[in-house]
Design a protein around this motif. Structure first.
Motif, short mmCIF file in Angstrom:
data_model
loop_
_atom_site.label_atom_id
_atom_site.label_comp_id
_atom_site.label_asym_id
_atom_site.label_seq_id
_atom_site.Cartn_x
_atom_site.Cartn_y
_atom_site.Cartn_z
N PRO A 169 -49.80 43.54 46.46
CA PRO A 169 -48.82 43.78 45.39
C PRO A 169 -47.51 44.32 45.98
CG PRO A 169 -50.94 44.84 44.90
CD PRO A 169 -50.99 44.41 46.33
N ALA A 189 -47.17 42.45 32.17
CA ALA A 189 -47.14 41.58 33.34
C ALA A 189 -47.12 40.11 32.90
CB ALA A 189 -48.34 41.86 34.25
N GLU A 195 -54.27 52.07 46.50
CA GLU A 195 -54.04 50.63 46.65
C GLU A 195 -53.61 50.23 48.05
OE1 GLU A 195 -53.20 52.32 43.92
OE2 GLU A 195 -54.45 51.31 42.43
N SER A 243 -46.12 45.03 40.29
CA SER A 243 -47.53 44.71 40.54
C SER A 243 -47.72 43.24 40.94
CB SER A 243 -48.35 45.00 39.28
OG SER A 243 -47.89 44.19 38.21
N LEU A 257 -50.62 47.23 30.56
CA LEU A 257 -50.21 46.71 31.87
C LEU A 257 -50.30 45.19 31.90
CD1 LEU A 257 -51.82 49.29 34.38
CD2 LEU A 257 -49.37 48.93 33.94
N PHE A 294 -50.81 39.14 39.45
CA PHE A 294 -50.35 40.53 39.48
C PHE A 294 -51.57 41.43 39.52
CE2 PHE A 294 -51.46 40.59 35.04
CZ PHE A 294 -51.10 39.32 34.60
N TYR A 295 -51.35 42.61 40.05
CA TYR A 295 -52.46 43.56 40.23
C TYR A 295 -52.73 44.34 38.95
CZ TYR A 295 -54.70 47.96 41.63
OH TYR A 295 -55.52 49.05 41.72
N THR A 296 -53.99 44.36 38.55
CA THR A 296 -54.42 45.25 37.47
C THR A 296 -55.50 46.17 38.04
OG1 THR A 296 -54.29 43.27 36.10
CG2 THR A 296 -55.05 45.29 35.03
N ILE A 299 -46.19 50.67 38.19
CA ILE A 299 -46.41 49.35 38.80
C ILE A 299 -45.97 48.19 37.91
CG2 ILE A 299 -48.33 50.22 40.21
CD1 ILE A 299 -50.23 48.53 38.51
N GLY A 300 -45.76 48.46 36.61
CA GLY A 300 -45.30 47.39 35.72
C GLY A 300 -43.79 47.32 35.60
N LEU A 318 -49.30 55.02 39.47
CA LEU A 318 -49.83 53.84 38.78
C LEU A 318 -48.95 53.41 37.63
CD1 LEU A 318 -53.71 54.22 38.53
CD2 LEU A 318 -52.40 52.43 39.68
N TYR A 361 -47.96 39.97 43.11
CA TYR A 361 -48.40 39.80 44.50
C TYR A 361 -47.36 39.05 45.33
CZ TYR A 361 -53.13 41.62 44.18
OH TYR A 361 -54.22 42.46 44.05
#
Lengths: 310, 310, 310, 310
Positions: A102, A170, A237, A208, A166, A131-133, D203-204, D200, A210
């Motif tokens: 990310p 995203a 992370e 977030s 989130l 995208f990272y969750t 991140i969005g 955290l 990638y």
């Protein structure tokens, strides 16, 4: 170390075997090119490497010269070098990784400046919808101990709400991105509308999202990366990438990696004042906080040494 | 490229063949470990390498992404990267050399800071009786054109005298060195005398004494080294090392090296004012020095372009 | 810190006072430009500096953001940063030194690569007749403890002999150098002979010859230099420069320098296994060598903590 | 160069005048600390600097030694150094900037590795509600000439739609961020909900969010930054920062900056083959494409020299 399923291109790369006069490491050859999965969409792949434990010894002996060779064993020499902060022999090994990660992780990673990077460019190319969750068990509150890091894990209902927010943001950002691009190859392409330049369309994407890069560094600087990023204070992370890379390094240069873990990663540094305290206790004095150690430092010291009621 | 006779240890290293999934370069494998002689006692040996021309393309394509692959050929891409100063893909290749060289050459070499070095240590070990003596055709007077570099070669009698002086001093300094060390292994060891510490005994040795090191660098920084040190303005004694290394690089990454020679090594840089002159001549104007170019710069310009009577 | 007599040029430079809105450090301004003598002909001069203790706090607080400012005092923050290996704030200070030093010291110094250097060039200019001769109390035998460093000081008669040899060789090499140059400005100039190019004439000069350079580095990298070179294991001739520079740093950034000495310079690093030993002793167990610590490491450990009969 | 209104803290910093023996540059002192606005919310502030044009000459003359001083003027020496790629004297000047910039710009900027950075940390602190929105005249389509960069500006209606989408997404992401944080100081704080850890919650946030940092680099590396980032091929949003910094550099070291613009920024590099073409034309031959120049390169060549119908 879990491994993803290598795709066709990787299979081809793995099938190409050649003969070489260079040092090789069987354990690392066995996992070359393979994707090791990290987080929900990330991975680490070893692309290439130079040197092994023996290459460190060989380089160090140029500086020690003839004669030493007979006296010291390789392992003792490597541990001596690590213990006494001789960094140049470890710079003689090099590794090249392909990493998918990310963007907010990439932003921490890139602060390690003594490394070579080629990153996927969103000015030239279109980013994938990835995208990272965080997984539920990593959704934690701000810690109350210091200003940084995570504390208690969120309760189920709250966690679900966070994940929903989130994900929703995203997905919306990515949809906007594709709409702005209005790429001719898109199924929703609108021929009446001009697409926005890629370098602009991406600015609303979330941290977030990638990205991926080729990352190449020497072993000394890789140890520096691992010491900071495989540390419990690092953000989860990036730490999970660092831990995976440490596992890879253990297979590549096992003797050096053990020395690194003993003398750096798991070493404990005593300040001048703390060393005096230890000296006194080793000489039989009862433990107590001297005036030149603040209560905050004393509490850090007690924690490191598991002292109760110090 | 002449090669020395590999000794027993090198023969053993060369005999060890392994299988690898990494990219290999047959032309470089063929000369791995072998001593290429430079000057009277120096050498360059390739110890290890990482990557090939294909590895540069592979890394660059992470930043270009999918699609490009079909359009451009590898060669065109490498030349494009070189022409447009994209340096990071060339950092993805790495080479490790073992070099033996006079100390005054080492002092120039080490100014290239983005490289890894392990040098033989005269604090730990005793240096061999080897020092550089120029061959007669390289004994030249100070140039009269600028403050740096060599002019006309000395006449025979004068050259002989210079060589005699250089040799005599080097031999005397080395004899003093051994006498100060008074090493127990020396045939002349005097049991009644204490030997001086190695780190002190060596301070009288001349700058022509040979040292050796392991030197490792990436291709981008190696090109930077070659551009400065294989240049006619570099001192002959380092230039001859640089030229040999350039020959090695040609065998290792032939496409990249050709691009480097076309767009860097043999390229010509025009200042803003000189570019205007060329623009005008290309448009049909007669060549003449404009006011914003000094006579010194104009003379440098004329030399670079072989203009007579400019 | 002894100071040499500033010559006319330095007096002029010192007389120029200007007004500035930049942070200034009175204690450092007081010694700016002055030559601090080292060894027999060397010196260190502070030419310029950027930042002070406050600049470190200011830079760190960009990363901590608003709010912190009220809570922590500057001193506590600087010590926290040092203790937790936050290196970037210390990179925000910079210092520029003019140093005169023997070539064998310069060769060790230059291995610290993250610094900027402009060295006096013997290709362009003629070196002065200045070379380092150790003072009698520093003429020591090779140590018998390890392969590096000095042991007992030589007896008077032997020392005198060593000094005589070192001086004689250095003088002869320098005489040869001038003879080879045959410089028109020399009183002994021989109009019938061609002078040898400067870049060649100097190759017979000894490693004890003095050179000089401008050296500029940031505070973080300067601390790295001091940790290695002000250490008792460093060769005396570079250590004495490092110690002088440490004294200068104490005047420049007193709070940061104290934190550096407490948490780096005089800190003691315990390996994972040694930390376990200390943990057990602090919990009341009797001290004894565990199996995972070799006798050599145990002996190093005992020495560091002054344990007798361990 | 437009300047923002300095706030109270900056006013205080600017009011503090001290005396110094260091070189000062009046033109730079005049703008020290002041915010120079860039884009919609960004700025560049000069915090500190070391050296001036004279400092470059002074450092270079250590390598030239005595004597040169009388012959060359400072300006001629600086231009000579730049023309002949002598980089180390330019490393003797240093500048420290405080910059506020969108994250996607920061990601390009940070690739210049030889610089010192302290960035505002969103792990410790809460980011402000500030994100970059392009002004209408910068909303452009993807170029059709190459794979990178912008082409024609969007029509009014389409531009309005793009801006609406970018703003809406950025505002929604920021609202989510504050909701996730659920900071006790927020007016909307919900006491029944736990806030998510800062590391955290962020991140969005979009890549257009503003961050800020202290950035310090030497003049040689700053020139490298300017050559790439003040170039027409750089993305507009970083180029505008680079152009502002170039204006600052012109005030700081006017002679060096002029030399940089003449011999680097606005210089034209001819490949070996192109240089041959120019040589022939200068000797009177008619211009035509030789076989060793591809049509693509020839077209680039023609563009650079304004050749019509080549």
């Amino acid at each position: 170390m879990t491994s993803g399923t290598p795709d066709a291109e990787i299979m081809v790369a793995r099938a190409q075997m050649s003969e070489t006069r260079r040092p090789t490491v069987a354990a690392l050859e066995a996992i070359l090119q393979i994707e090791h999965r990290v987080l929900d969409h990330g991975f680490v792949r070893v692309i290439d490497y130079m040197g092994d434990d023996g290459a460190i010894v060989q380089a160090a002996r140029v500086s020690y010269g003839r004669g030493t060779k007979k006296v010291s064993e390789d392992r003792a020499l490597i541990r001596y070098l690590m213990r006494h902060w001789h960094s140049t022999p470890f710079e003689m090994c090099e590794i090249k990784l392909h990493v998918k990660l990310p963007i907010f992780v990439a932003r921490q990673w890139v602060r390690h400046r003594t490394a070579n990077i080629n990153e996927y460019s969103a000015r030239y190319s279109i980013l994938d919808r990835e995208f990272y969750t965080p997984s539920r068990e990593h959704l934690a509150a701000q810690t109350t101990i210091n200003r940084q890091g995570r504390g208690a894990v969120l309760e189920e209902e709250q966690a679900a709400r966070v994940l929903h927010l989130l994900r929703e943001d995203a997905e919306r950002s990515y949809a906007t991105y594709r709409q702005l691009l209005n790429d001719p190859d898109d199924p929703d392409h609108d021929a009446d509308r001009t697409g926005l330049a890629r370098e602009l369309a991406r600015i609303g994407l979330g941290l977030s999202t990638y990205t991926q890069w080729y990352w190449k560094t020497d072993l000394h600087n890789l140890f520096g990366f691992l010491r900071l990023r495989a540390d419990p204070h690092a953000q989860f992370e990036i730490r999970i990438y660092a831990e995976l890379i440490r596992d890879i390094v253990r297979q590549w240069v096992p003797v050096s990696c053990e020395a690194f873990e003993d003398y750096r990663m798991n070493a404990v540094s005593l300040s001048a004042a703390e060393a005096d305290v230890v000296r006194k206790v080793l000489a039989g004095t009862t433990l107590s906080r001297p005036q030149n150690i603040s209560t905050r430092e004393w509490s850090e010291f007690a924690t490191r040494f598991g002292i109760i009621g110090a």
